[in-house]
Design a protein around this motif. Structure first.
Motif, PDB file in Angstrom:
ATOM      1  N   ASN A  93     -12.592  91.301  42.116  1.00 30.41           N
ATOM      2  CA  ASN A  93     -11.729  91.631  41.028  1.00 30.41           C
ATOM      3  C   ASN A  93     -12.440  92.853  40.576  1.00 30.41           C
ATOM      4  OD1 ASN A  93     -14.128  90.538  40.361  1.00 30.41           O
ATOM      5  ND2 ASN A  93     -13.492  89.608  39.110  1.00 30.41           N
ATOM      6  N   GLY A  94     -12.844  93.425  41.016  1.00 28.39           N
ATOM      7  CA  GLY A  94     -13.757  95.106  40.722  1.00 28.39           C
ATOM      8  C   GLY A  94     -14.566  94.965  39.659  1.00 28.39           C
ATOM      9  N   VAL A  95     -15.733  93.935  39.410  1.00 26.35           N
ATOM     10  CA  VAL A  95     -16.340  93.801  38.556  1.00 26.35           C
ATOM     11  C   VAL A  95     -17.653  92.797  39.158  1.00 26.35           C
ATOM     12  CG1 VAL A  95     -17.414  92.013  37.269  1.00 26.35           C
ATOM     13  CG2 VAL A  95     -14.919  93.206  37.046  1.00 26.35           C
ATOM     14  N   GLN A  96     -18.573  93.652  39.459  1.00 24.39           N
ATOM     15  CA  GLN A  96     -19.200  92.965  41.159  1.00 24.39           C
ATOM     16  C   GLN A  96     -20.905  92.149  39.950  1.00 24.39           C
ATOM     17  OE1 GLN A  96     -22.096  95.827  43.151  1.00 24.39           O
ATOM     18  NE2 GLN A  96     -24.328  94.751  42.481  1.00 24.39           N
ATOM     19  N   ASP A  97     -20.513  90.349  40.899  1.00 28.85           N
ATOM     20  CA  ASP A  97     -21.438  89.514  40.032  1.00 28.85           C
ATOM     21  C   ASP A  97     -22.222  89.771  41.201  1.00 28.85           C
ATOM     22  OD1 ASP A  97     -19.035  88.575  38.747  1.00 28.85           O
ATOM     23  OD2 ASP A  97     -17.639  88.315  40.070  1.00 28.85           O
ATOM     24  N   CYS A  98     -22.826  89.914  42.477  1.00 28.12           N
ATOM     25  CA  CYS A  98     -23.435  89.829  43.646  1.00 28.12           C
ATOM     26  C   CYS A  98     -24.496  90.807  43.430  1.00 28.12           C
ATOM     27  CB  CYS A  98     -23.200  89.755  44.268  1.00 28.12           C
ATOM     28  SG  CYS A  98     -22.399  87.668  45.130  1.00 28.12           S
ATOM     29  N   MET A  99     -25.518  90.274  43.409  1.00 24.02           N
ATOM     30  CA  MET A  99     -26.376  91.659  42.705  1.00 24.02           C
ATOM     31  C   MET A  99     -26.476  92.758  44.115  1.00 24.02           C
ATOM     32  SD  MET A  99     -28.539  91.378  40.328  1.00 24.02           S
ATOM     33  CE  MET A  99     -30.563  92.499  40.813  1.00 24.02           C
ATOM     34  N   ASP A 100     -26.431  92.464  45.158  1.00 29.32           N
ATOM     35  CA  ASP A 100     -25.672  92.992  46.687  1.00 29.32           C
ATOM     36  C   ASP A 100     -24.040  93.346  46.926  1.00 29.32           C
ATOM     37  OD1 ASP A 100     -24.253  90.366  47.218  1.00 29.32           O
ATOM     38  OD2 ASP A 100     -26.015  89.937  48.881  1.00 29.32           O
ATOM     39  N   GLY A 101     -24.280  92.977  46.032  1.00 27.77           N
ATOM     40  CA  GLY A 101     -22.071  93.919  45.017  1.00 27.77           C
ATOM     41  C   GLY A 101     -21.295  93.325  47.411  1.00 27.77           C
ATOM     42  N   SER A 102     -22.089  92.065  47.492  1.00 26.01           N
ATOM     43  CA  SER A 102     -21.350  91.479  48.594  1.00 26.01           C
ATOM     44  C   SER A 102     -19.702  91.087  48.502  1.00 26.01           C
ATOM     45  CB  SER A 102     -21.832  90.192  48.896  1.00 26.01           C
ATOM     46  OG  SER A 102     -22.076  89.347  47.852  1.00 26.01           O
ATOM     47  N   ASP A 103     -19.178  90.900  46.637  1.00 24.43           N
ATOM     48  CA  ASP A 103     -18.179  89.882  46.220  1.00 24.43           C
ATOM     49  C   ASP A 103     -17.364  90.953  46.402  1.00 24.43           C
ATOM     50  OD1 ASP A 103     -19.862  90.978  44.010  1.00 24.43           O
ATOM     51  OD2 ASP A 103     -18.804  90.504  42.816  1.00 24.43           O
ATOM     52  N   GLU A 104     -17.736  92.167  46.155  1.00 28.49           N
ATOM     53  CA  GLU A 104     -16.586  93.371  46.007  1.00 28.49           C
ATOM     54  C   GLU A 104     -17.051  94.506  47.071  1.00 28.49           C
ATOM     55  OE1 GLU A 104     -14.930  93.400  43.596  1.00 28.49           O
ATOM     56  OE2 GLU A 104     -15.224  91.542  42.689  1.00 28.49           O
ATOM     57  N   GLY A 105     -16.320  95.634  47.343  1.00 25.11           N
ATOM     58  CA  GLY A 105     -16.667  96.770  48.995  1.00 25.11           C
ATOM     59  C   GLY A 105     -14.831  96.675  49.093  1.00 25.11           C
ATOM     60  N   PRO A 106     -15.226  97.509  50.234  1.00 23.51           N
ATOM     61  CA  PRO A 106     -13.733  97.923  51.304  1.00 23.51           C
ATOM     62  C   PRO A 106     -13.279  97.211  51.766  1.00 23.51           C
ATOM     63  CG  PRO A 106     -15.649  99.099  51.828  1.00 23.51           C
ATOM     64  CD  PRO A 106     -16.066  98.304  50.598  1.00 23.51           C
ATOM     65  N   HIS A 107     -14.209  95.372  52.153  1.00 23.34           N
ATOM     66  CA  HIS A 107     -12.863  94.637  52.622  1.00 23.34           C
ATOM     67  C   HIS A 107     -12.262  94.368  51.491  1.00 23.34           C
ATOM     68  CE1 HIS A 107     -16.458  92.454  50.267  1.00 23.34           C
ATOM     69  NE2 HIS A 107     -15.417  91.579  50.332  1.00 23.34           N
ATOM     70  N   CYS A 108     -12.060  93.791  50.596  1.00 22.44           N
ATOM     71  CA  CYS A 108     -11.474  93.243  49.631  1.00 22.44           C
ATOM     72  C   CYS A 108     -10.052  94.036  49.581  1.00 22.44           C
ATOM     73  CB  CYS A 108     -11.910  93.797  48.196  1.00 22.44           C
ATOM     74  SG  CYS A 108     -13.517  92.970  47.702  1.00 22.44           S
ATOM     75  N   ARG A 109      -9.694  95.794  50.068  1.00 26.80           N
ATOM     76  CA  ARG A 109      -8.510  96.563  50.268  1.00 26.80           C
ATOM     77  C   ARG A 109      -8.056  95.796  51.543  1.00 26.80           C
ATOM     78  NH1 ARG A 109     -10.736 100.590  49.493  1.00 26.80           N
ATOM     79  NH2 ARG A 109     -11.003 101.048  51.592  1.00 26.80           N
ATOM     80  N   GLU A 110      -9.105  96.180  52.722  1.00 26.69           N
ATOM     81  CA  GLU A 110      -9.074  96.351  54.399  1.00 26.69           C
ATOM     82  C   GLU A 110      -8.471  94.916  53.829  1.00 26.69           C
ATOM     83  OE1 GLU A 110     -12.554  97.300  56.081  1.00 26.69           O
ATOM     84  OE2 GLU A 110     -12.447  99.446  55.169  1.00 26.69           O
ATOM     85  N   LEU A 111      -9.082  93.823  54.442  1.00 28.47           N
ATOM     86  CA  LEU A 111      -8.664  92.381  54.771  1.00 28.47           C
ATOM     87  C   LEU A 111      -7.820  91.470  52.968  1.00 28.47           C
ATOM     88  CD1 LEU A 111     -11.970  90.599  55.670  1.00 28.47           C
ATOM     89  CD2 LEU A 111     -10.018  91.971  57.300  1.00 28.47           C
ATOM     90  N   ARG A 112      -7.365  91.998  52.712  1.00 32.58           N
ATOM     91  CA  ARG A 112      -6.341  91.535  51.679  1.00 32.58           C
ATOM     92  C   ARG A 112      -5.145  90.991  52.506  1.00 32.58           C
ATOM     93  NH1 ARG A 112      -6.509  91.030  46.247  1.00 32.58           N
ATOM     94  NH2 ARG A 112      -8.390  92.500  45.951  1.00 32.58           N
ATOM     95  N   GLY A 113      -4.162  91.740  53.504  1.00 35.69           N
ATOM     96  CA  GLY A 113      -3.233  91.854  53.817  1.00 35.69           C
ATOM     97  C   GLY A 113      -2.994  91.013  55.014  1.00 35.69           C
ATOM     98  N   ASN A 114      -4.283  90.343  55.340  1.00 37.83           N
ATOM     99  CA  ASN A 114      -4.668  89.113  55.925  1.00 37.83           C
ATOM    100  C   ASN A 114      -4.549  87.868  55.629  1.00 37.83           C
ATOM    101  OD1 ASN A 114      -5.031  91.807  58.129  1.00 37.83           O
ATOM    102  ND2 ASN A 114      -6.960  90.201  58.004  1.00 37.83           N
TER     103      ASN A 114
END
Length: 296
Positions: A93-114
């Motif tokens: 959702n564009g807001v980092q909630d996990c300390m390691d940022g695993s809830d955000e990142g390039p995969h959000c854009r790259e895998l959304r179509g799947n």
């Protein structure tokens, strides 16, 4: 319905007796040795999400490296390497909630179509492990990891203070007779009935059991009853009876005592309930019958 004092205090007394006698110096092959080197528990309770060792060593990360993700509720994501769980709806959702940022990142854009090809019944979100389905609140994924079914909130301890009724997509809390449901629709508060009989608090210490009003003022009509090292106490409102564990100098002198308090006007008919010491090696834990042995 109130739990009879005897049924509540019997396991506690059994555990106290077990701790007071000699026991084997080592745990059996079917038991897990807690880090305190005193308590032995069944190996089946290790990594079950519930702390059975006094020090919690049966649920320690080094003992249960794969158990953290299982502690999150349905529709929650476990942040990598931590015990933090965040709602699946907050991933990517564009807001980092996990300390390691695993809830955000390039995969959000790259895998959304799947997600469109996954066939989720309710929702889909990209994760580091690929697109993942999740459900609306009060629902959980079925075995196919795509369709959703009702989640029984009543199965989660603490959802309701007393009574809980599961419904499709929700739940309803209730209270037993003599209690009123509070504005939060979860907790219960005792009715002050009769109104001329205010609530009384029983307090046990190493010397006696005394009665006070909620304001802290002592009830003048009740003379404290003498006790010794009281470790547990319960009161049956229906029987107007208080029971407590009286710890003696040794296992044989540890007793379960009870006294009536008719009209909350004093302690009368104090008596000792005889309990067979054959129970000293068994302490049942809830309805599951968990046995804990201790040695010194």
């Amino acid at each position: 319905m109130l739990t009879p004092p005897l049924l509540l205090l019997l396991p506690l007394l059994s555990a106290l007796v077990a701790a007071a006698i000699d026991a084997p110096k080592t745990c059996s092959p079917k038991q897990f040795a807690c880090r305190d080197q005193i308590t032995c528990i069944s190996k089946g309770w290790r990594c079950d999400g519930e702390r059975d060792c006094p020090d919690g060593s049966d649920e320690a990360p080094e003992i249960c490296p794969q158990s953290k993700a299982q502690r999150c509720q349905p529709n929650e994501h476990n942040c990598l390497g931590t015990e933090l769980c965040v709602p699946m709806s907050r991933l990517c959702n564009g807001v980092q909630d996990c300390m390691d940022g695993s809830d955000e990142g390039p995969h959000c854009r790259e895998l959304r179509g799947n997600c469109s090809r996954l066939g989720c019944q309710h929702h889909c979100v990209p994760t580091l492990d690929g697109p993942t389905c999740y459900c609306n609140s009060s629902f959980q994924l079925q075995a196919d990891s795509k369709t959703c079914k009702d989640f029984d909130e009543c199965s989660v301890y603490g959802t309701c203070s007393q009574l809980c009724t599961n419904t499709d997509g929700s739940f309803i809390c209730g209270c037993v007779e003599g209690y009123l449901l509070q504005p939060d629709n979860r907790s219960c508060k005792a009715k002050n009935e009769p109104v001329d009989r205010p609530p009384v608090l029983l307090i046990a210490n190493s010397q006696n059991i005394l009665a006070t009003y909620l304001s802290g003022a002592q009830v003048s009509t009740i003379t404290p009853t003498s006790t010794r090292q009281t470790t547990a106490m319960d009161f049956s409102y229906a029987n107007e009876t208080v029971c407590w564990v009286h710890v003696g100098d040794n296992a044989a002198q540890t007793q379960l005592k009870c006294a009536r308090m008719p009209g909350l006007k004093g302690f009368v008919d104090e008596h000792t309930i005889n309990i067979s010491l054959s129970l000293h090696r068994r302490s049942r834990k809830g309805a599951q019958g968990k046995e804990v042995t201790q040695h010194s």
